[in-house]
Design a protein around this motif. Structure first.
Motif, PDB file in Angstrom:
ATOM      1  N   LEU A  16      -2.951   1.177   7.983  1.00 58.65           N
ATOM      2  CA  LEU A  16      -2.297   0.783   6.736  1.00 58.65           C
ATOM      3  C   LEU A  16      -2.241  -0.732   6.609  1.00 58.65           C
ATOM      4  O   LEU A  16      -2.111  -1.443   7.607  1.00 58.65           O
ATOM      5  CB  LEU A  16      -0.880   1.339   6.681  1.00 58.65           C
ATOM      6  N   GLU A  17      -2.329  -1.198   5.383  1.00 58.55           N
ATOM      7  CA  GLU A  17      -2.166  -2.617   5.084  1.00 58.55           C
ATOM      8  C   GLU A  17      -0.908  -2.762   4.241  1.00 58.55           C
ATOM      9  O   GLU A  17      -0.745  -2.070   3.232  1.00 58.55           O
ATOM     10  CB  GLU A  17      -3.382  -3.114   4.304  1.00 58.55           C
ATOM     11  N   SER A  18      -0.017  -3.630   4.651  1.00 60.07           N
ATOM     12  CA  SER A  18       1.239  -3.845   3.925  1.00 60.07           C
ATOM     13  C   SER A  18       1.042  -4.893   2.837  1.00 60.07           C
ATOM     14  O   SER A  18       0.445  -5.946   3.086  1.00 60.07           O
ATOM     15  CB  SER A  18       2.342  -4.317   4.878  1.00 60.07           C
ATOM     16  N   ARG A  19       1.530  -4.609   1.641  1.00 62.16           N
ATOM     17  CA  ARG A  19       1.470  -5.553   0.511  1.00 62.16           C
ATOM     18  C   ARG A  19       2.842  -5.661  -0.134  1.00 62.16           C
ATOM     19  O   ARG A  19       3.441  -4.650  -0.506  1.00 62.16           O
ATOM     20  CB  ARG A  19       0.460  -5.088  -0.544  1.00 62.16           C
ATOM     21  N   GLU A  20       3.295  -6.879  -0.241  1.00 62.86           N
ATOM     22  CA  GLU A  20       4.579  -7.118  -0.913  1.00 62.86           C
ATOM     23  C   GLU A  20       4.312  -7.421  -2.376  1.00 62.86           C
ATOM     24  O   GLU A  20       3.453  -8.237  -2.703  1.00 62.86           O
ATOM     25  CB  GLU A  20       5.311  -8.277  -0.246  1.00 62.86           C
ATOM     26  N   TYR A  47      10.873  -2.000  -1.638  1.00 57.60           N
ATOM     27  CA  TYR A  47       9.958  -1.494  -0.615  1.00 57.60           C
ATOM     28  C   TYR A  47       8.708  -2.366  -0.560  1.00 57.60           C
ATOM     29  O   TYR A  47       8.449  -3.172  -1.446  1.00 57.60           O
ATOM     30  CB  TYR A  47       9.577  -0.029  -0.868  1.00 57.60           C
ATOM     31  N   VAL A  48       7.933  -2.145   0.472  1.00 59.20           N
ATOM     32  CA  VAL A  48       6.641  -2.790   0.656  1.00 59.20           C
ATOM     33  C   VAL A  48       5.583  -1.712   0.519  1.00 59.20           C
ATOM     34  O   VAL A  48       5.710  -0.626   1.092  1.00 59.20           O
ATOM     35  CB  VAL A  48       6.559  -3.456   2.057  1.00 59.20           C
ATOM     36  N   TRP A  49       4.547  -2.000  -0.269  1.00 53.78           N
ATOM     37  CA  TRP A  49       3.466  -1.036  -0.437  1.00 53.78           C
ATOM     38  C   TRP A  49       2.720  -0.868   0.880  1.00 53.78           C
ATOM     39  O   TRP A  49       2.411  -1.837   1.552  1.00 53.78           O
ATOM     40  CB  TRP A  49       2.473  -1.510  -1.509  1.00 53.78           C
ATOM     41  N   GLN A  50       2.424   0.374   1.248  1.00 58.05           N
ATOM     42  CA  GLN A  50       1.622   0.697   2.425  1.00 58.05           C
ATOM     43  C   GLN A  50       0.323   1.315   1.928  1.00 58.05           C
ATOM     44  O   GLN A  50       0.300   2.454   1.475  1.00 58.05           O
ATOM     45  CB  GLN A  50       2.366   1.686   3.341  1.00 58.05           C
ATOM     46  N   LEU A  51      -0.767   0.539   2.010  1.00 49.33           N
ATOM     47  CA  LEU A  51      -2.040   0.987   1.468  1.00 49.33           C
ATOM     48  C   LEU A  51      -2.986   1.413   2.587  1.00 49.33           C
ATOM     49  O   LEU A  51      -3.230   0.647   3.527  1.00 49.33           O
ATOM     50  CB  LEU A  51      -2.685  -0.148   0.666  1.00 49.33           C
ATOM     51  N   PRO A  52      -3.541   2.623   2.521  1.00 50.69           N
ATOM     52  CA  PRO A  52      -4.495   3.068   3.551  1.00 50.69           C
ATOM     53  C   PRO A  52      -5.795   2.275   3.430  1.00 50.69           C
ATOM     54  O   PRO A  52      -6.292   2.053   2.327  1.00 50.69           O
ATOM     55  CB  PRO A  52      -4.707   4.543   3.231  1.00 50.69           C
ATOM     56  N   THR A  53      -6.323   1.812   4.576  1.00 45.49           N
ATOM     57  CA  THR A  53      -7.542   1.008   4.545  1.00 45.49           C
ATOM     58  C   THR A  53      -8.726   1.705   5.218  1.00 45.49           C
ATOM     59  O   THR A  53      -9.818   1.692   4.704  1.00 45.49           O
ATOM     60  CB  THR A  53      -7.324  -0.355   5.222  1.00 45.49           C
TER      61      THR A  53
END
Length: 146
Positions: free
Chosen positions: A37-41, A48-54
């Motif tokens: 996962l890549e965290s994006r604020e 919350y912080v977005w957790q995007l699957p990479t």
């Protein structure tokens, strides 16, 4: 309904590389996959912080067994070719005490990482074991009933 004989107790693991059997193994560790996962604020979003699957990350598989006469030969023969061959396909089949297949996993683009032979010492008599470690780039399981 699952019968008692369909439960993975007293399991052995039959391993094949490109259709050629490496024999039975007593233990199999590391069958798994992780979603990285890549965290994006997001500006203005403090909830919350977005957790995007990479991508997917596959762990190495370690197979161990008691050393037997000639058991290392197919493994070492395959590893000796590793620097010059394309990645292989592997099949790991879990079998119950009666030899009936319980589950099968197919590994894609398999590369041997390491073979470890027994520690030879007469201080503590114990069963001599060998371990094979495999890296791979994908895993698929047979559907139930196959």
């Amino acid at each position: 309904m699952i019968e008692d004989t369909d439960i993975a107790v007293g399991v052995s693991y039959v391993v094949k590389i490109d259709g050629e059997s490496l024999g039975e193994f007593a233990s199999c560790d590391g069958l798994g996959v992780e979603v990285v996962l890549e965290s994006r604020e997001e500006g203005g979003n403090n909830a919350y912080v977005w957790q995007l699957p990479t991508r997917l990350k596959f762990s190495n598989v370690k197979l161990s067994r008691p050393l037997g006469k000639g058991s290392s030969q197919p493994i070492l023969g395959w590893i000796a070719k590793a620097p010059r061959i394309a990645p292989s396909q592997a099949e790991i089949q879990a079998r119950n005490a009666e030899g009936k297949p319980i589950a099968t996993w197919h590994l894609e683009q398999v590369i041997p990482v390491r073979w470890t032979g027994p520690s030879l010492t007469n201080d503590q008599p114990k069963v001599l074991t060998e371990t094979l470690e495999l890296a791979h780039h994908g895993i698929k399981a047979d559907p139930p009933g196959n």
